[in-house]
Each structure stands twice: as C-alpha cells, then as structure tokens.
Design an enzyme around this catalytic site. Sequence first.
Site, PDB file in Angstrom:
ATOM      1  N   SER A 246       0.839  -1.194   0.000  1.00 24.23           N
ATOM      2  CA  SER A 246       0.000   0.000   0.000  1.00 24.23           C
ATOM      3  C   SER A 246       0.874   1.243   0.000  1.00 24.23           C
ATOM      4  O   SER A 246       2.099   1.154   0.044  1.00 24.23           O
ATOM      5  CB  SER A 246      -0.926  -0.009   1.219  1.00 24.23           C
ATOM      6  OG  SER A 246      -0.161   0.285   2.366  1.00 24.23           O
ATOM      7  N   LYS A 247       0.202   2.379  -0.030  1.00 25.44           N
ATOM      8  CA  LYS A 247       0.887   3.666  -0.149  1.00 25.44           C
ATOM      9  C   LYS A 247       2.003   3.849   0.875  1.00 25.44           C
ATOM     10  O   LYS A 247       3.017   4.467   0.592  1.00 25.44           O
ATOM     11  CB  LYS A 247      -0.133   4.793   0.069  1.00 25.44           C
ATOM     12  CG  LYS A 247      -0.665   5.348  -1.211  1.00 25.44           C
ATOM     13  CD  LYS A 247      -1.374   6.646  -0.912  1.00 25.44           C
ATOM     14  CE  LYS A 247      -2.480   6.831  -1.934  1.00 25.44           C
ATOM     15  NZ  LYS A 247      -3.683   7.380  -1.404  1.00 25.44           N
TER      16      LYS A 247
END
Length: 454
Positions: A246-247
């Site tokens: 994820s980010k």
Amino acid sequence: MKVKVRIAPSPTGFLHIGTAQSALYNWLFARKNGGTFHLRIEDTDRERSTKEYEHSILYALEWLGLNWDGEVVRQSQHGIKYRKALERLITEGKAFWCNHTKEELESERKEQGEKKEPPRHICSHRNNAMHYPASSPQRINDWVLRLAVDRDVQRKIIFDDIIRGRIEFDASLLGDFSIAKSLDDALYNFAVVVDDIDMGITHVIRGEDHISNTPKQILIYEALGKEIPKFAHLPLILAPDRSKLSKRHGAVAVVDYKRDYLPEALLNFLGAMSHTFSKELLTKEEMIEEFELSKVHKSGAVFNTEKLNWFNSQYIKKLEPSKFLELAGIDVPEKAIPLITERLEKLSDVQNFDYFWKEPEYDKELLKWKEFSLEESKKSLEESSKILEKTENNEAVRSAFDELGQKLGNRGLAYWPLRVALTGKEKSPDPIDIAFVLGKEKTLERVKKAIRSL
Ligand code: GLU
C-alpha cells in the site's frame, strides 16, 4: 464460449500497481484465448469517485499498452439496470426490506461475538414482509434491501477457482446480507454481478481480496437465475513485511512509475512476479503465448524494486538511440548512449551523466586520489593532457595511460584525476571512453581547467 474478461477499477484513486497486474493477467488471458478484455469503471461511490482519477486510470492502462476492447463501461450509467433487477428480486420474494436500527444490528453482532460466531444479520423482517415506507428512491433512515439467504445449515457454496482450486463457504454464515441501500443505490456486490451478467463476462479474474465476496455474488447470480462465471483469484502483491502493498510502502500508483520505468519493463516484471514463464525476459507477445491461469502462483510475491530495476535496465539497453534520447529527455552524441544505457537502471538517473551535456562542477578536493596529494594529481593531469593532445586512437591512449600509471607508481593516480576533471564525479564509465565522446577540444579544456584549479 467466447472468453470475455474485465477489470473493474474504482476511480477513487490512481491505478494501483496490483490492479495493473490484474489488468495484465486479464489481458493476457483474453489475448491468448481469442477473447475480449473490457474496462469497467466502478464509480458508484459518488463522493469519492472523480473524473480526474478515471482519466488517470485510462491513461495508465494506455501507457502500459493494455488496450481494452469496446467502450469503457461506467457503473454510474447503469442505475436503471440495478433498479430493475432489485425490483424483480423483491417481486419474487428473493429480496426484502429491513429497517433494523444500527443499535439492533450492533447488539446482534455482539451476541454472535460472544458465541464465537461470525458477524451477520439473520433478519426477522424477512417473513413479516416489511414494506418500504415510501415510493421515494432515496434511502430512508436505516432501510436496506437484503437478499433472502438460504438458512439451510447444510448448504455449501462451492466454486472451483482456476488458480486456487475448490473453495467452500457455509451459506448459513453469510446471513441476509444487504444488496442495496435504496432502489437507486445498489451496493458493490450486487452492482458487480448485474454488470458482469450484462456484459457477458465469462471469467472473473481479480485479486484474492475479493474471495470473500464471491459466495455472496454466487448467491446473487442464483437469485437472478443466471449462469455463474468462472472465477480465478490472483495472489496479492506484497510489501517486504508481507502485508498487502500500500501507499505507506512507497509508490503504488502506476503513473508514478512513468518517470523512471519503461512500460515493457514494468509489464514484464509484473507478469513474471506471479506467473511461471520459460524465461525471464519476454515481450508481450511471448507472454501471451505462454500464459496459463493455472500457472499463476497461489501465494503472493513481494514487490522487489531491485528486480524491477534490473528488468528496466535490460529494456533500456535495447532501446533505439533516438527513442532513448526522447524518453530520457536529453541530447547527447550517439557515441555517449551505450556508455549511459549500460549503467542505467532508472530513466531519471540519467542526471548522473550530466557531464555529457554540461560543464562539470566539483570541489577541487575531489581531484585528490587516496593518500596522494593534490600536487600529485596536478602532475598526473599535466601528463594526461600531453597524452590526450598527441595521441589519436583509443587503444594508444589507453596504453599511454597504463604507462603513466606505472610511471606514477599507481594506476589510480593516472585515471582518477582525469575522471574527476571530465565528469566532476566519483563514479563514471571509463574516463578514456568519456574523453572520446567529448572530443579532443572539450576534453583538453576540462583537463586544463582542473590543472588551473590546483
Ligand atoms: N472495484 C473492484 C476493485 O477495484 C473490482 C472488483 C472485481 O473485479 O470484481 O477491487
């Protein structure tokens, strides 16, 4: 049966690298089987969806060369289809309205938790035919439309996942799950099924984070009396700590890779990450040729940036010179290109070779080689200048520098000051190769400038 697949990204963010991999596998599967690959934008979340994200998703897919067939489908244009399907299920008694309050649902959940049962809603409104209070399509208070799920405790929902094999769920554990907040507000699982039916999707190939949605979707297919497509759940791309990428682990938006990576390299990397091919480097055509859903791995692979950089460096080396210059946004003599591409992993690192197009700037201390003095560097550069002035061919220059190294009693003392004078850097290709690219005049100019600084 003609294969028809799709990806269904939500325009609530940029195209995620994981979705790009799903897109690639769907695309390869379609192309391999003479089928079609479609793009559906799941923009039912009106608050979070934006046109800007939608455009960037389309753009990222185009950049990767994952061309879709036909028109882009948008869920926001399908409201009437969902409404009709919902009305049909109500009429047939397969869906019903429920207005249990949040608090009631909460206490049911709590009780189930105490009994170590999965949270679900077993709705008592199902049998006493609650009537939606108004004809208004908007949602009213707690009202939701639920699917009347089979309460037979023996009932198993089974599907043969092409990648993962047989998967089983107990229908009784699903409860009467919600399918719409109002007739004009179908929920995710319902909208997906109506669309997949409408588009004639034969194979649903998507991330394994959707496995738990699949039994619900199968029940919706059954309620609508439609044929169930085949399912294949792809492994997720993992971060080094093996959580879903994820980010917070760095760039996950495909568009962020455009600056540094070639689309062919990113595709090859994503393709090879979770599928076994016969070799490491493959063109898209070769990937199509070899692609089999059954060869997709079951477990997720860790996103390895070094590996991606390696793929990229391989593709950079293969670029046509003019294409390379265009992508790197630089202008250098053609002779310089192999010196750069031999060592380049990411396009923006081309800045490390800026001495090919601008005068180097450096602190004169850099001219100092190891334990030797600046005075010795100066002498070395003076000798270098003489060699470069009178010697024309590359090989002769090279042997003259080797001799200089012997004379100075240290090979590095012959090459290091020259490297710094020409590039201003500690690392570079062979300085003699650089001298040949720069040409005699510029090379001598830089060497003399270095001498003057000492
Ligand atoms: N909108 C879903 C997602 O982006 C797609 C689900 C599906 O492919 O069925 O994860």
